[in-house]
Design a protein around this motif. Sequence first.
Motif, PDB file in Angstrom:
ATOM      1  N   LEU A 216       4.524   0.596  -9.676  1.00 36.00           N
ATOM      2  CA  LEU A 216       5.082  -0.461  -8.824  1.00 36.00           C
ATOM      3  C   LEU A 216       5.050  -0.074  -7.347  1.00 36.00           C
ATOM      4  CD1 LEU A 216       8.174  -1.621 -10.926  1.00 36.00           C
ATOM      5  CD2 LEU A 216       5.986  -2.791 -10.653  1.00 36.00           C
ATOM      6  N   SER A 217       5.291   1.195  -7.065  1.00 38.47           N
ATOM      7  CA  SER A 217       5.249   1.653  -5.674  1.00 38.47           C
ATOM      8  C   SER A 217       3.841   1.520  -5.105  1.00 38.47           C
ATOM      9  CB  SER A 217       5.706   3.113  -5.589  1.00 38.47           C
ATOM     10  OG  SER A 217       7.040   3.261  -6.039  1.00 38.47           O
ATOM     11  N   ALA A 261      13.989  10.277  -6.818  1.00 41.27           N
ATOM     12  CA  ALA A 261      12.853  10.432  -5.905  1.00 41.27           C
ATOM     13  C   ALA A 261      11.879   9.272  -6.049  1.00 41.27           C
ATOM     14  CB  ALA A 261      12.141  11.760  -6.175  1.00 41.27           C
ATOM     15  N   ASN A 262      11.650   8.830  -7.287  1.00 42.03           N
ATOM     16  CA  ASN A 262      10.777   7.679  -7.523  1.00 42.03           C
ATOM     17  C   ASN A 262      11.345   6.408  -6.900  1.00 42.03           C
ATOM     18  OD1 ASN A 262       8.279   8.033  -9.417  1.00 42.03           O
ATOM     19  ND2 ASN A 262       9.828   9.398 -10.275  1.00 42.03           N
ATOM     20  N   VAL A 263      12.652   6.235  -7.016  1.00 43.29           N
ATOM     21  CA  VAL A 263      13.299   5.068  -6.409  1.00 43.29           C
ATOM     22  C   VAL A 263      13.150   5.106  -4.895  1.00 43.29           C
ATOM     23  CG1 VAL A 263      15.501   3.888  -6.052  1.00 43.29           C
ATOM     24  CG2 VAL A 263      14.940   4.797  -8.305  1.00 43.29           C
ATOM     25  N   VAL A 267      11.314   2.275  -2.501  1.00 43.76           N
ATOM     26  CA  VAL A 267      11.964   1.615  -1.364  1.00 43.76           C
ATOM     27  C   VAL A 267      11.100   1.750  -0.107  1.00 43.76           C
ATOM     28  CG1 VAL A 267      13.962   1.678   0.170  1.00 43.76           C
ATOM     29  CG2 VAL A 267      14.286   1.882  -2.304  1.00 43.76           C
ATOM     30  N   VAL A 268      10.559   2.940   0.129  1.00 47.88           N
ATOM     31  CA  VAL A 268       9.711   3.166   1.302  1.00 47.88           C
ATOM     32  C   VAL A 268       8.465   2.286   1.238  1.00 47.88           C
ATOM     33  CG1 VAL A 268       8.264   4.855   2.490  1.00 47.88           C
ATOM     34  CG2 VAL A 268      10.533   5.513   1.686  1.00 47.88           C
ATOM     35  N   SER A 270       8.090  -0.503  -0.379  1.00 45.73           N
ATOM     36  CA  SER A 270       8.488  -1.901  -0.199  1.00 45.73           C
ATOM     37  C   SER A 270       8.694  -2.236   1.268  1.00 45.73           C
ATOM     38  CB  SER A 270       9.774  -2.187  -0.994  1.00 45.73           C
ATOM     39  OG  SER A 270       9.581  -1.975  -2.372  1.00 45.73           O
ATOM     40  N   LEU A 271       9.266  -1.300   2.011  1.00 47.38           N
ATOM     41  CA  LEU A 271       9.458  -1.497   3.449  1.00 47.38           C
ATOM     42  C   LEU A 271       8.118  -1.545   4.182  1.00 47.38           C
ATOM     43  CD1 LEU A 271      12.516   0.851   4.129  1.00 47.38           C
ATOM     44  CD2 LEU A 271      12.504  -1.665   4.019  1.00 47.38           C
ATOM     45  N   ILE A 272       7.183  -0.691   3.761  1.00 48.43           N
ATOM     46  CA  ILE A 272       5.849  -0.702   4.362  1.00 48.43           C
ATOM     47  C   ILE A 272       5.161  -2.041   4.129  1.00 48.43           C
ATOM     48  CG2 ILE A 272       3.527   0.299   4.211  1.00 48.43           C
ATOM     49  CD1 ILE A 272       4.846   2.991   3.613  1.00 48.43           C
ATOM     50  N   ARG A 273       5.294  -2.548   2.923  1.00 45.80           N
ATOM     51  CA  ARG A 273       4.699  -3.850   2.611  1.00 45.80           C
ATOM     52  C   ARG A 273       5.343  -4.948   3.457  1.00 45.80           C
ATOM     53  NH1 ARG A 273       4.413  -6.721  -3.381  1.00 45.80           N
ATOM     54  NH2 ARG A 273       3.125  -8.485  -2.781  1.00 45.80           N
ATOM     55  N   LEU A 274       6.651  -4.880   3.637  1.00 46.13           N
ATOM     56  CA  LEU A 274       7.363  -5.871   4.434  1.00 46.13           C
ATOM     57  C   LEU A 274       6.900  -5.844   5.879  1.00 46.13           C
ATOM     58  CD1 LEU A 274       9.633  -7.995   4.219  1.00 46.13           C
ATOM     59  CD2 LEU A 274      11.236  -6.198   4.881  1.00 46.13           C
ATOM     60  N   VAL A 275       6.705  -4.637   6.432  1.00 46.76           N
ATOM     61  CA  VAL A 275       6.241  -4.488   7.801  1.00 46.76           C
ATOM     62  C   VAL A 275       4.817  -5.021   7.961  1.00 46.76           C
ATOM     63  CG1 VAL A 275       5.615  -2.816   9.587  1.00 46.76           C
ATOM     64  CG2 VAL A 275       7.772  -2.562   8.316  1.00 46.76           C
TER      65      VAL A 275
END
Length: 277
Positions: A216-217, A261-263, A267-268, A270-275
């Motif tokens: 998913l990441s 660590a996987n979570v 999150v990181v 997901s933030l990159i995708r949002l940016v």
Amino acid sequence: MWDKIVEYLQFPPVQRALIVGILIALCASLLGVTLVLKRLSFIGDGLSHVAFGALAIASVLKVTNNMLIIMPVTVLAAVLLLRPGQNTKIKGDAAIAMLSVSALAFGYLLMNIFSTSSNLGGDVCSTLFGSSAILTLSDIDVGICISFSVVVIIAFVLFYNKIFAITFDENFSKASGVKTGSYNLLLAVIIAVIIVLAMNLVGSLLISALIIFPALSAMRIFNSFKRVTICSGIFAIICALVGMFISIIAGTPVGSTIVAANVGIFVVCSLIRLVKR
């Protein structure tokens, strides 16, 4: 902190644990992409509970090498759940859920009735959520893990195109002459092997995280199947290393730390995708 890590790396038990952790995380991530895309993410959870039930049976029977019972039972369950052309009335997520909770309840019941341990709660908790047992692996255990992991990686590379085909369009693949049943059977066996190997690393209840989160990441960043698969493997290795180092230094549970660590990676990403959007 770095000096402390270097010092720990000099101990053979830590070296063996890192080798096993990296291999298990890598194998789980390779199949994770396919399982997520085929909407079978929950099967890792179901098979891990089956493995727990098989472990309870092996403990009751006092089998010296519990792998002799856990591996065949888990493989059989995987084959039954992923077999093609099912004509049964109970299918898909319902069958996985039924088998999952039944095996978990049956295993715990057996351990309560026949267990001779004075710390049953601790034993069950360690099995479900992982423990420091990975630091007590012998050379034989590491050799078995390496052998199975190499077989899984080779099988994935050799049949990559077929796995890709049945992942995205199984009906078209079957019409094109691909033996989808055989490759689904191969996936089932590989998944079962990974589940059994991962029990010592993160415990029965947290195995799904090794399968789902790296995939998913990677999907947050890439759209190509090949790139997602490669990125998923990289994320899995990084999370395994970070989680195990933190666990060794801080004394936290191995499985839970790796999942955390996987979570964090998810999150990181997901933030990159949002940016990027």
